[in-house]
Design a protein around this motif. Structure first.
Motif, PDB file in Angstrom:
ATOM      1  N   PHE A   1       7.199  -1.346   4.727  1.00 48.10           N
ATOM      2  CA  PHE A   1       6.633  -1.177   3.397  1.00 48.10           C
ATOM      3  C   PHE A   1       6.146   0.248   3.110  1.00 48.10           C
ATOM      4  O   PHE A   1       6.557   0.852   2.115  1.00 48.10           O
ATOM      5  CB  PHE A   1       5.506  -2.180   3.182  1.00 48.10           C
ATOM      6  CG  PHE A   1       5.999  -3.601   3.158  1.00 48.10           C
ATOM      7  CD1 PHE A   1       6.736  -4.080   2.087  1.00 48.10           C
ATOM      8  CD2 PHE A   1       5.752  -4.457   4.209  1.00 48.10           C
ATOM      9  CE1 PHE A   1       7.218  -5.383   2.057  1.00 48.10           C
ATOM     10  CE2 PHE A   1       6.218  -5.766   4.204  1.00 48.10           C
ATOM     11  CZ  PHE A   1       6.960  -6.228   3.125  1.00 48.10           C
ATOM     12  N   PHE A   2       5.280   0.792   3.941  1.00 49.96           N
ATOM     13  CA  PHE A   2       4.739   2.126   3.652  1.00 49.96           C
ATOM     14  C   PHE A   2       5.820   3.207   3.582  1.00 49.96           C
ATOM     15  O   PHE A   2       5.712   4.118   2.741  1.00 49.96           O
ATOM     16  CB  PHE A   2       3.655   2.498   4.661  1.00 49.96           C
ATOM     17  CG  PHE A   2       2.363   1.723   4.482  1.00 49.96           C
ATOM     18  CD1 PHE A   2       2.166   0.887   3.400  1.00 49.96           C
ATOM     19  CD2 PHE A   2       1.339   1.854   5.409  1.00 49.96           C
ATOM     20  CE1 PHE A   2       0.987   0.176   3.233  1.00 49.96           C
ATOM     21  CE2 PHE A   2       0.146   1.147   5.257  1.00 49.96           C
ATOM     22  CZ  PHE A   2      -0.027   0.315   4.172  1.00 49.96           C
ATOM     23  N   PRO A   3       6.864   3.170   4.415  1.00 53.02           N
ATOM     24  CA  PRO A   3       7.926   4.180   4.264  1.00 53.02           C
ATOM     25  C   PRO A   3       8.578   4.154   2.883  1.00 53.02           C
ATOM     26  O   PRO A   3       8.967   5.206   2.350  1.00 53.02           O
ATOM     27  CB  PRO A   3       8.929   3.802   5.363  1.00 53.02           C
ATOM     28  CG  PRO A   3       8.114   3.119   6.402  1.00 53.02           C
ATOM     29  CD  PRO A   3       7.091   2.338   5.618  1.00 53.02           C
ATOM     30  N   VAL A   4       8.700   2.966   2.303  1.00 58.29           N
ATOM     31  CA  VAL A   4       9.291   2.849   0.962  1.00 58.29           C
ATOM     32  C   VAL A   4       8.429   3.553  -0.069  1.00 58.29           C
ATOM     33  O   VAL A   4       8.916   4.360  -0.879  1.00 58.29           O
ATOM     34  CB  VAL A   4       9.472   1.366   0.585  1.00 58.29           C
ATOM     35  CG1 VAL A   4       9.842   1.226  -0.893  1.00 58.29           C
ATOM     36  CG2 VAL A   4      10.519   0.712   1.459  1.00 58.29           C
ATOM     37  N   TYR A   5       7.127   3.270  -0.052  1.00 53.20           N
ATOM     38  CA  TYR A   5       6.242   3.857  -1.056  1.00 53.20           C
ATOM     39  C   TYR A   5       6.081   5.358  -0.829  1.00 53.20           C
ATOM     40  O   TYR A   5       5.960   6.117  -1.806  1.00 53.20           O
ATOM     41  CB  TYR A   5       4.888   3.143  -1.034  1.00 53.20           C
ATOM     42  CG  TYR A   5       5.021   1.677  -1.319  1.00 53.20           C
ATOM     43  CD1 TYR A   5       5.545   1.234  -2.540  1.00 53.20           C
ATOM     44  CD2 TYR A   5       4.676   0.711  -0.381  1.00 53.20           C
ATOM     45  CE1 TYR A   5       5.709  -0.113  -2.806  1.00 53.20           C
ATOM     46  CE2 TYR A   5       4.831  -0.644  -0.642  1.00 53.20           C
ATOM     47  CZ  TYR A   5       5.353  -1.047  -1.851  1.00 53.20           C
ATOM     48  OH  TYR A   5       5.525  -2.380  -2.108  1.00 53.20           O
ATOM     49  N   GLU A   6       6.092   5.791   0.418  1.00 54.24           N
ATOM     50  CA  GLU A   6       6.065   7.221   0.730  1.00 54.24           C
ATOM     51  C   GLU A   6       7.277   7.904   0.096  1.00 54.24           C
ATOM     52  O   GLU A   6       7.153   8.958  -0.555  1.00 54.24           O
ATOM     53  CB  GLU A   6       6.078   7.422   2.248  1.00 54.24           C
ATOM     54  CG  GLU A   6       6.043   8.866   2.710  1.00 54.24           C
ATOM     55  CD  GLU A   6       4.661   9.436   2.851  1.00 54.24           C
ATOM     56  OE1 GLU A   6       4.538  10.597   3.291  1.00 54.24           O
ATOM     57  OE2 GLU A   6       3.676   8.733   2.523  1.00 54.24           O
ATOM     58  N   LYS A   7       8.447   7.320   0.274  1.00 54.54           N
ATOM     59  CA  LYS A   7       9.687   7.895  -0.257  1.00 54.54           C
ATOM     60  C   LYS A   7       9.700   7.880  -1.782  1.00 54.54           C
ATOM     61  O   LYS A   7      10.099   8.862  -2.423  1.00 54.54           O
ATOM     62  CB  LYS A   7      10.881   7.113   0.290  1.00 54.54           C
ATOM     63  CG  LYS A   7      12.229   7.648  -0.150  1.00 54.54           C
ATOM     64  CD  LYS A   7      13.355   6.843   0.492  1.00 54.54           C
ATOM     65  CE  LYS A   7      14.724   7.356   0.050  1.00 54.54           C
ATOM     66  NZ  LYS A   7      15.823   6.573   0.673  1.00 54.54           N
ATOM     67  N   VAL A   8       9.267   6.768  -2.376  1.00 53.66           N
ATOM     68  CA  VAL A   8       9.260   6.653  -3.839  1.00 53.66           C
ATOM     69  C   VAL A   8       8.353   7.697  -4.466  1.00 53.66           C
ATOM     70  O   VAL A   8       8.751   8.404  -5.414  1.00 53.66           O
ATOM     71  CB  VAL A   8       8.819   5.239  -4.269  1.00 53.66           C
ATOM     72  CG1 VAL A   8       8.523   5.197  -5.767  1.00 53.66           C
ATOM     73  CG2 VAL A   8       9.881   4.205  -3.910  1.00 53.66           C
ATOM     74  N   LEU A   9       7.152   7.821  -3.952  1.00 53.09           N
ATOM     75  CA  LEU A   9       6.203   8.778  -4.520  1.00 53.09           C
ATOM     76  C   LEU A   9       6.679  10.213  -4.326  1.00 53.09           C
ATOM     77  O   LEU A   9       6.533  11.055  -5.224  1.00 53.09           O
ATOM     78  CB  LEU A   9       4.826   8.588  -3.880  1.00 53.09           C
ATOM     79  CG  LEU A   9       4.043   7.361  -4.362  1.00 53.09           C
ATOM     80  CD1 LEU A   9       2.883   7.063  -3.414  1.00 53.09           C
ATOM     81  CD2 LEU A   9       3.534   7.568  -5.787  1.00 53.09           C
TER      82      LEU A   9
ATOM     83  N   ALA B   1       9.841  11.276  -3.988  1.00 55.57           N
ATOM     84  CA  ALA B   1      11.001  11.531  -4.842  1.00 55.57           C
ATOM     85  C   ALA B   1      10.620  11.586  -6.312  1.00 55.57           C
ATOM     86  O   ALA B   1      11.177  12.373  -7.086  1.00 55.57           O
ATOM     87  CB  ALA B   1      12.048  10.442  -4.611  1.00 55.57           C
ATOM     88  N   HIS B   2       9.652  10.747  -6.669  1.00 54.74           N
ATOM     89  CA  HIS B   2       9.228  10.648  -8.065  1.00 54.74           C
ATOM     90  C   HIS B   2       8.464  11.887  -8.501  1.00 54.74           C
ATOM     91  O   HIS B   2       8.598  12.355  -9.639  1.00 54.74           O
ATOM     92  CB  HIS B   2       8.366   9.389  -8.208  1.00 54.74           C
ATOM     93  CG  HIS B   2       7.946   9.065  -9.592  1.00 54.74           C
ATOM     94  ND1 HIS B   2       8.791   9.119 -10.667  1.00 54.74           N
ATOM     95  CD2 HIS B   2       6.744   8.667 -10.094  1.00 54.74           C
ATOM     96  CE1 HIS B   2       8.143   8.768 -11.766  1.00 54.74           C
ATOM     97  NE2 HIS B   2       6.903   8.500 -11.447  1.00 54.74           N
ATOM     98  N   GLY B   3       7.657  12.425  -7.601  1.00 50.07           N
ATOM     99  CA  GLY B   3       6.922  13.645  -7.892  1.00 50.07           C
ATOM    100  C   GLY B   3       5.798  13.499  -8.886  1.00 50.07           C
ATOM    101  O   GLY B   3       5.322  14.484  -9.452  1.00 50.07           O
ATOM    102  N   GLN B   4       5.360  12.253  -9.115  1.00 48.21           N
ATOM    103  CA  GLN B   4       4.273  11.998 -10.052  1.00 48.21           C
ATOM    104  C   GLN B   4       3.094  11.359  -9.306  1.00 48.21           C
ATOM    105  O   GLN B   4       3.204  11.029  -8.125  1.00 48.21           O
ATOM    106  CB  GLN B   4       4.746  11.073 -11.176  1.00 48.21           C
ATOM    107  CG  GLN B   4       5.934  11.593 -11.979  1.00 48.21           C
ATOM    108  CD  GLN B   4       5.559  12.738 -12.915  1.00 48.21           C
ATOM    109  OE1 GLN B   4       4.373  13.032 -13.114  1.00 48.21           O
ATOM    110  NE2 GLN B   4       6.556  13.383 -13.479  1.00 48.21           N
ATOM    111  N   ASP B   5       1.992  11.178 -10.020  1.00 46.17           N
ATOM    112  CA  ASP B   5       0.801  10.620  -9.385  1.00 46.17           C
ATOM    113  C   ASP B   5       0.928   9.126  -9.104  1.00 46.17           C
ATOM    114  O   ASP B   5       0.256   8.603  -8.223  1.00 46.17           O
ATOM    115  CB  ASP B   5      -0.427  10.847 -10.273  1.00 46.17           C
ATOM    116  CG  ASP B   5      -0.865  12.305 -10.279  1.00 46.17           C
ATOM    117  OD1 ASP B   5      -0.396  13.070  -9.415  1.00 46.17           O
ATOM    118  OD2 ASP B   5      -1.673  12.670 -11.151  1.00 46.17           O
TER     119      ASP B   5
END
Length: 222
Positions: A132-140, A142-146
């Motif tokens: 789970f945490f690797p997914v949210y790390e990657k999303v945030l 890549a997204h570059g937003q808060d």
């Protein structure tokens, strides 16, 4: 003035805590009616308030809502915490499902036998750090937003912070390999409404203890 939402549940976390978190993040004051006895629970059953004979139940806008996902989605939509477009809503729901799956492992932990708890703890940490945490790390990253979706706080962000703090209660260094999530945690924890909820004396509930587990099992006669 509209009545405050009223939450019916045990005096503890489990399936109501994410609802408390979301209302608090939205800046919504709410009341709570705690269940301490089997009789209180049966009264709700006899009154027909529990559609599926289960709590949590939330009274809001003249409704008596049950089922946590339905309650959370209603609150998220009502207070603009569920995205602006169909695509955003789908992404938010997807992320919420992930954190919910992780949190259910933690919710089950205090109700397990001591011999099972060590295995469950290892599972919680493994799932958090490898699934789970690797997914949210990657999303945030890549997204570059808060925030996870768009650039506006949503239920996905609120639940991610809740999940992070729940896992940290079991393993304090769980974010050591996730610098983006560390920054996310610091940032979201300082949002005014959330910061208030994290302060002592708020309606946030403590880690479930043996007395809480006994009360729940007694009420449910499990």
């Amino acid at each position: 003035m509209a009545e405050k939402p009223k939450l019916h549940y045990f005096n503890g976390r489990c399936k109501m805590e994410s609802i408390r978190w979301l209302l608090a993040a939205a800046g919504v004051e709410f009341e709570e009616e705690f269940l301490y006895t089997r009789e209180q629970f049966e009264n709700l059953l006899y009154d027909g308030a529990l559609l599926f004979q289960q709590v949590p139940m939330v009274e809001i806008d003249g409704l008596k809502l049950v089922q946590p996902r339905a309650i959370l989605k209603y609150i998220a939509e009502k207070y603009n915490l569920h995205g602006k477009t169909l695509k955003e809503k789908a992404l938010i729901d997807m992320y919420v499902e992930g954190t919910s799956e992780l949190m259910l492992l933690i919710i089950a932990y205090p109700f397990l036998q001591p011999t099972q708890q060590e295995k469950q703890l290892n599972l919680i940490i493994a799932r958090a750090t490898t699934q789970f945490f690797p997914v949210y790390e990657k999303v945030l990253k890549a997204h570059g937003q808060d925030f996870l979706v768009g650039n506006q706080m949503s239920i996905a962000d609120v639940q991610l912070l809740e999940a992070i703090l729940m896992v940290e209660e079991k393993a304090a260094n769980v974010l050591s390999d996730f610098p983006v999530l560390q920054a996310f945690k610091a940032r979201t924890s300082n949002i005014q409404t959330i910061k208030k909820f994290l302060q002592p004396g708020s309606q946030r509930k403590p880690v479930p203890d043996e007395d809480y587990v006994k009360t729940v099992l007694k009420i449910l006669q499990a």
